[in-house]
Motif scaffolding. Structure first.
Motif, PDB file in Angstrom:
ATOM      1  N   GLU A  55      -1.911 -32.120-140.965  1.00 33.39           N
ATOM      2  CA  GLU A  55      -2.475 -31.037-140.152  1.00 33.39           C
ATOM      3  C   GLU A  55      -3.999 -31.071-140.197  1.00 33.39           C
ATOM      4  O   GLU A  55      -4.668 -30.874-139.175  1.00 33.39           O
ATOM      5  N   GLU A  56      -4.571 -31.316-141.365  1.00 34.49           N
ATOM      6  CA  GLU A  56      -6.024 -31.424-141.509  1.00 34.49           C
ATOM      7  C   GLU A  56      -6.550 -32.607-140.718  1.00 34.49           C
ATOM      8  O   GLU A  56      -7.604 -32.524-140.083  1.00 34.49           O
ATOM      9  N   ASN A  57      -5.819 -33.698-140.720  1.00 36.43           N
ATOM     10  CA  ASN A  57      -6.203 -34.883-139.963  1.00 36.43           C
ATOM     11  C   ASN A  57      -6.271 -34.560-138.470  1.00 36.43           C
ATOM     12  O   ASN A  57      -7.226 -34.948-137.784  1.00 36.43           O
ATOM     13  N   VAL A  58      -5.284 -33.864-137.952  1.00 37.40           N
ATOM     14  CA  VAL A  58      -5.277 -33.474-136.535  1.00 37.40           C
ATOM     15  C   VAL A  58      -6.471 -32.566-136.243  1.00 37.40           C
ATOM     16  O   VAL A  58      -7.167 -32.739-135.233  1.00 37.40           O
ATOM     17  N   ARG A  59      -6.731 -31.603-137.133  1.00 44.21           N
ATOM     18  CA  ARG A  59      -7.854 -30.683-136.933  1.00 44.21           C
ATOM     19  C   ARG A  59      -9.182 -31.445-136.890  1.00 44.21           C
ATOM     20  O   ARG A  59     -10.014 -31.212-136.011  1.00 44.21           O
ATOM     21  N   ILE A  60      -9.365 -32.395-137.810  1.00 42.97           N
ATOM     22  CA  ILE A  60     -10.608 -33.171-137.847  1.00 42.97           C
ATOM     23  C   ILE A  60     -10.747 -34.049-136.608  1.00 42.97           C
ATOM     24  O   ILE A  60     -11.829 -34.148-136.017  1.00 42.97           O
ATOM     25  N   LYS A  61      -9.662 -34.682-136.186  1.00 40.19           N
ATOM     26  CA  LYS A  61      -9.716 -35.514-134.977  1.00 40.19           C
ATOM     27  C   LYS A  61     -10.080 -34.690-133.754  1.00 40.19           C
ATOM     28  O   LYS A  61     -10.883 -35.116-132.916  1.00 40.19           O
ATOM     29  N   ASN A  62      -9.488 -33.498-133.631  1.00 36.22           N
ATOM     30  CA  ASN A  62      -9.807 -32.633-132.494  1.00 36.22           C
ATOM     31  C   ASN A  62     -11.267 -32.187-132.529  1.00 36.22           C
ATOM     32  O   ASN A  62     -11.939 -32.156-131.498  1.00 36.22           O
ATOM     33  N   ALA A  63     -11.770 -31.862-133.712  1.00 32.90           N
ATOM     34  CA  ALA A  63     -13.172 -31.470-133.841  1.00 32.90           C
ATOM     35  C   ALA A  63     -14.089 -32.635-133.481  1.00 32.90           C
ATOM     36  O   ALA A  63     -15.120 -32.447-132.816  1.00 32.90           O
ATOM     37  N   LEU A  64     -13.723 -33.839-133.912  1.00 38.36           N
ATOM     38  CA  LEU A  64     -14.522 -35.020-133.587  1.00 38.36           C
ATOM     39  C   LEU A  64     -14.535 -35.266-132.080  1.00 38.36           C
ATOM     40  O   LEU A  64     -15.588 -35.530-131.504  1.00 38.36           O
ATOM     41  N   ARG A  65     -13.399 -35.159-131.440  1.00 42.00           N
ATOM     42  CA  ARG A  65     -13.336 -35.350-129.978  1.00 42.00           C
ATOM     43  C   ARG A  65     -14.198 -34.315-129.263  1.00 42.00           C
ATOM     44  O   ARG A  65     -14.913 -34.645-128.316  1.00 42.00           O
ATOM     45  N   ALA A  66     -14.122 -33.066-129.704  1.00 43.27           N
ATOM     46  CA  ALA A  66     -14.934 -32.011-129.095  1.00 43.27           C
ATOM     47  C   ALA A  66     -16.417 -32.302-129.284  1.00 43.27           C
ATOM     48  O   ALA A  66     -17.224 -32.162-128.353  1.00 43.27           O
ATOM     49  N   TRP A  67     -16.793 -32.726-130.489  1.00 46.41           N
ATOM     50  CA  TRP A  67     -18.186 -33.049-130.762  1.00 46.41           C
ATOM     51  C   TRP A  67     -18.651 -34.221-129.901  1.00 46.41           C
ATOM     52  O   TRP A  67     -19.736 -34.208-129.331  1.00 46.41           O
ATOM     53  N   GLN A  68     -17.800 -35.268-129.794  1.00 41.84           N
ATOM     54  CA  GLN A  68     -18.157 -36.433-128.983  1.00 41.84           C
ATOM     55  C   GLN A  68     -18.322 -36.056-127.512  1.00 41.84           C
ATOM     56  O   GLN A  68     -19.235 -36.530-126.849  1.00 41.84           O
ATOM     57  N   SER A  69     -17.446 -35.192-127.026  1.00 46.39           N
ATOM     58  CA  SER A  69     -17.566 -34.738-125.633  1.00 46.39           C
ATOM     59  C   SER A  69     -18.863 -33.970-125.427  1.00 46.39           C
ATOM     60  O   SER A  69     -19.548 -34.153-124.423  1.00 46.39           O
ATOM     61  N   ALA A  70     -19.179 -33.101-126.370  1.00 47.11           N
ATOM     62  CA  ALA A  70     -20.415 -32.323-126.266  1.00 47.11           C
ATOM     63  C   ALA A  70     -21.635 -33.250-126.311  1.00 47.11           C
ATOM     64  O   ALA A  70     -22.597 -33.049-125.564  1.00 47.11           O
ATOM     65  N   GLN A  71     -21.588 -34.264-127.156  1.00 48.08           N
ATOM     66  CA  GLN A  71     -22.717 -35.208-127.248  1.00 48.08           C
ATOM     67  C   GLN A  71     -22.878 -36.013-125.982  1.00 48.08           C
ATOM     68  O   GLN A  71     -23.994 -36.228-125.513  1.00 48.08           O
ATOM     69  N   SER A  72     -21.762 -36.457-125.395  1.00 48.88           N
ATOM     70  CA  SER A  72     -21.863 -37.253-124.172  1.00 48.88           C
ATOM     71  C   SER A  72     -22.336 -36.395-123.007  1.00 48.88           C
ATOM     72  O   SER A  72     -23.066 -36.859-122.151  1.00 48.88           O
ATOM     73  N   THR A  73     -21.976 -35.118-122.990  1.00 48.54           N
ATOM     74  CA  THR A  73     -22.435 -34.208-121.935  1.00 48.54           C
ATOM     75  C   THR A  73     -23.918 -33.934-122.096  1.00 48.54           C
ATOM     76  O   THR A  73     -24.672 -33.925-121.112  1.00 48.54           O
ATOM     77  N   ASN A  74     -24.392 -33.743-123.323  1.00 49.93           N
ATOM     78  CA  ASN A  74     -25.810 -33.467-123.584  1.00 49.93           C
ATOM     79  C   ASN A  74     -26.688 -34.653-123.237  1.00 49.93           C
ATOM     80  O   ASN A  74     -27.803 -34.474-122.746  1.00 49.93           O
ATOM     81  N   THR A  75     -26.232 -35.864-123.477  1.00 50.91           N
ATOM     82  CA  THR A  75     -27.070 -37.035-123.211  1.00 50.91           C
ATOM     83  C   THR A  75     -27.149 -37.322-121.716  1.00 50.91           C
ATOM     84  O   THR A  75     -28.098 -37.927-121.266  1.00 50.91           O
ATOM     85  N   ARG A  76     -26.206 -36.902-120.933  1.00 50.68           N
ATOM     86  CA  ARG A  76     -26.233 -37.141-119.469  1.00 50.68           C
ATOM     87  C   ARG A  76     -27.337 -36.321-118.798  1.00 50.68           C
ATOM     88  O   ARG A  76     -27.887 -36.720-117.806  1.00 50.68           O
ATOM     89  N   TYR A  77     -27.604 -35.141-119.327  1.00 49.06           N
ATOM     90  CA  TYR A  77     -28.529 -34.237-118.663  1.00 49.06           C
ATOM     91  C   TYR A  77     -29.927 -34.245-119.275  1.00 49.06           C
ATOM     92  O   TYR A  77     -30.717 -33.357-119.040  1.00 49.06           O
ATOM     93  N   ARG A  78     -30.263 -35.252-120.036  1.00 47.97           N
ATOM     94  CA  ARG A  78     -31.620 -35.337-120.603  1.00 47.97           C
ATOM     95  C   ARG A  78     -32.555 -36.018-119.689  1.00 47.97           C
ATOM     96  O   ARG A  78     -32.381 -36.783-118.879  1.00 47.97           O
TER      97      ARG A  78
END
Length: 91
Positions: free
Chosen positions: A68-91
Motif C-alpha cells: 500500500e505504501e508503494n502504491v502511495r509513493i508511486k502515485n505521489a511520484l507521478r503527480a510530482w512528475q506531472s506537475a514538473q512537466s507542466t511547470n517546465t512547459r510554461y517557463r
C-alpha cells in the motif's frame, strides 16, 4: 556436470510451487500429521505450527502495508512528475 533437469527453468517461484496459492495462517494452525510410535511430540508440533502461523500472519500484514505504501509513493511520484512537466512547459 549438470544434468538436463538442472538446466531447465525452476518449477518453484519465490519458494512456492507454481499454481498454488500462498499458505494462510489458519492452514498452518489446522495442519495435522500422523504420529507413529516413538515419533514426534504432537503438542510440540502443534505449538510450533501455531508459532509459524503467527509469524506468517505478521509477515503478510507487513507485506500488505508495504504494498500500500508503494502504491502511495508511486502515485505521489507521478503527480510530482506531472506537475514538473507542466511547470517546465510554461517557463
Amino acid at each position: 556436470m549438470a544434468s538436463r533437469r538442472d538446466e531447465r527453468r525452476p518449477t518453484v517461484d519465490a519458494g512456492r510451487p507454481r499454481n498454488r496459492p500462498p499458505l494462510r495462517p489458519w492452514q498452518i494452525r489446522d495442519r495435522c500429521f500422523n504420529v507413529r510410535r516413538h515419533g514426534l511430540d504432537p503438542v510440540e508440533i502443534r505449538a510450533f505450527l501455531h508459532q509459524v502461523a503467527d509469524e506468517l500472519a505478521v509477515a503478510q500484514t507487513a507485506l500488505v502495508a508495504v504494498q500500500e505504501e508503494n502504491v502511495r509513493i508511486k502515485n505521489a511520484l507521478r503527480a510530482w512528475q506531472s506537475a514538473q512537466s507542466t511547470n517546465t512547459r510554461y517557463r
